[in-house]
Scaffold this motif. Structure first.
Motif, PDB file in Angstrom:
ATOM      1  N   GLY A 137     -15.974  -1.826  -2.122  1.00  0.00           N
ATOM      2  CA  GLY A 137     -16.511  -3.119  -2.602  1.00  0.00           C
ATOM      3  C   GLY A 137     -15.785  -3.607  -3.742  1.00  0.00           C
ATOM      4  N   GLU A 138     -14.929  -2.885  -4.480  1.00  0.00           N
ATOM      5  CA  GLU A 138     -14.498  -3.595  -5.567  1.00  0.00           C
ATOM      6  C   GLU A 138     -12.585  -3.241  -5.397  1.00  0.00           C
ATOM      7  N   ASP A 194      -4.747  -1.672  -4.195  1.00  0.00           N
ATOM      8  CA  ASP A 194      -5.161  -0.606  -3.890  1.00  0.00           C
ATOM      9  C   ASP A 194      -6.619  -0.870  -2.895  1.00  0.00           C
ATOM     10  N   LEU A 195      -6.261  -0.400  -1.615  1.00  0.00           N
ATOM     11  CA  LEU A 195      -7.283  -0.716  -0.546  1.00  0.00           C
ATOM     12  C   LEU A 195      -8.236   0.619  -0.403  1.00  0.00           C
ATOM     13  N   THR A 196      -8.093   1.539  -1.093  1.00  0.00           N
ATOM     14  CA  THR A 196      -8.732   2.632  -1.249  1.00  0.00           C
ATOM     15  C   THR A 196     -10.219   2.147  -1.835  1.00  0.00           C
ATOM     16  N   SER A 197      -9.777   1.406  -2.815  1.00  0.00           N
ATOM     17  CA  SER A 197     -10.773   0.916  -3.648  1.00  0.00           C
ATOM     18  C   SER A 197     -11.640  -0.204  -3.115  1.00  0.00           C
ATOM     19  N   ALA A 199      -7.972 -10.662   6.581  1.00  0.00           N
ATOM     20  CA  ALA A 199      -9.290 -11.052   5.726  1.00  0.00           C
ATOM     21  C   ALA A 199      -8.646 -12.211   4.810  1.00  0.00           C
ATOM     22  N   LEU A 200      -7.451 -12.182   4.330  1.00  0.00           N
ATOM     23  CA  LEU A 200      -6.871 -13.227   3.329  1.00  0.00           C
ATOM     24  C   LEU A 200      -6.603 -14.412   4.276  1.00  0.00           C
ATOM     25  N   GLU A 237     -11.990  -9.185  -6.792  1.00  0.00           N
ATOM     26  CA  GLU A 237     -10.625  -9.314  -6.880  1.00  0.00           C
ATOM     27  C   GLU A 237     -10.056  -9.802  -5.439  1.00  0.00           C
ATOM     28  N   PHE A 238     -10.475  -9.582  -4.566  1.00  0.00           N
ATOM     29  CA  PHE A 238      -9.990 -10.145  -3.554  1.00  0.00           C
ATOM     30  C   PHE A 238     -10.042 -11.701  -3.548  1.00  0.00           C
ATOM     31  N   GLU A 239     -11.056 -12.306  -3.966  1.00  0.00           N
ATOM     32  CA  GLU A 239     -11.030 -13.891  -4.264  1.00  0.00           C
ATOM     33  C   GLU A 239      -9.959 -14.107  -5.330  1.00  0.00           C
ATOM     34  N   ASP A 240      -9.786 -13.317  -6.249  1.00  0.00           N
ATOM     35  CA  ASP A 240      -8.814 -13.584  -7.146  1.00  0.00           C
ATOM     36  C   ASP A 240      -7.244 -13.602  -6.449  1.00  0.00           C
TER      37      ASP A 240
END
Length: 223
Positions: free
Chosen positions: A215-216, A208-211, A44-45, A7-10
């Motif tokens: 790792g997702e 949602d940074l809780t998720s 991180a981004l 998701e982060f890569e997206d």
């Protein structure tokens, strides 16, 4: 907490796809309530995008303590009126224009709790600039023009228990007693958080940074 996963890569790819190939620069805002993880997410981004990106915080536009004392706002530091919002808008406009010279932005030194002029160089090379802060979507006269300087705004959030613990820990780490830190979070940070939360529906993307801690990640894109 380090955001990771597909998701982060997206989300990083989303910014790269916005590049038009001409001289236009993509400027994206990352907004959220105090302690949500804006800085960690932005860093991180920025690392993921590498040399095509740069980042600059809104926090460099904190008013200095001496001015807050003059205005009688020292005990509200962090509230919207304790920033130079017009100065921040001017910086974003310069960054968006992508001049051929370096644009210097102020940073914020946490140990001193003071802005530092000319601390962040933004050269003409990066195609993407990420800016993070609390009030990017605030509907007040001095803040409204921030949104017009941004191609997108992403609202990041996490659970309140984690967020509050981070805030207290941060204040303690930089010199406040646990008791003072807890009172400050309840009296100053909490009202600011409620104000910022009310702007959430104006964002283009919700993250949602809780998720992310598992790792997702989850993101919701508004059209």
């Amino acid at each position: 907490m380090s955001p990771s996963g597909a998701e982060f890569e997206d989300l990083a790819d989303r910014l790269l796809r916005r590049r038009s190939g001409d001289t236009a620069r993509v400027v994206v805002g990352v907004v959220g309530v105090p302690g949500a993880g804006k800085s960690t997410f932005t860093e991180a981004l920025d690392r993921t995008l590498g040399s095509v990106a740069a980042s600059v915080p809104m926090d460099g536009y904190h008013l200095a303590d001496v001015e807050l004392e003059r205005l009688g706002l020292r005990d509200r530091k962090g509230a919207p009126e304790t920033f130079d919002a017009y100065g921040y808008v001017a910086l974003l406009a310069r960054i968006r224009a992508r001049p051929a010279h370096v644009v210097y932005a102020p940073g914020f030194e946490r140990e001193l709790e003071q802005p530092i002029a000319g601390a962040i160089p933004i050269g003409p090379e990066p195609d993407v600039v990420i800016t993070e802060g609390n009030y990017l979507l605030l509907d007040r006269p001095e803040w409204r023009d921030v949104r017009s300087c941004l191609d997108e705004v992403w609202f990041v959030h996490t659970d309140d228990e984690t967020r509050m613990r981070r805030l207290v820990d941060r204040h303690v780490r930089f010199g406040k007693s646990p008791e003072f830190a807890t009172r400050w979070v309840e009296r100053v940070d909490a009202p600011n958080a409620r104000m910022i939360q009310e702007t959430r529906d104006k964002a283009d993307v919700l993250v949602d940074l809780t998720s992310w801690q598992g790792g997702e990640g989850k993101s919701e894109i508004h059209s």
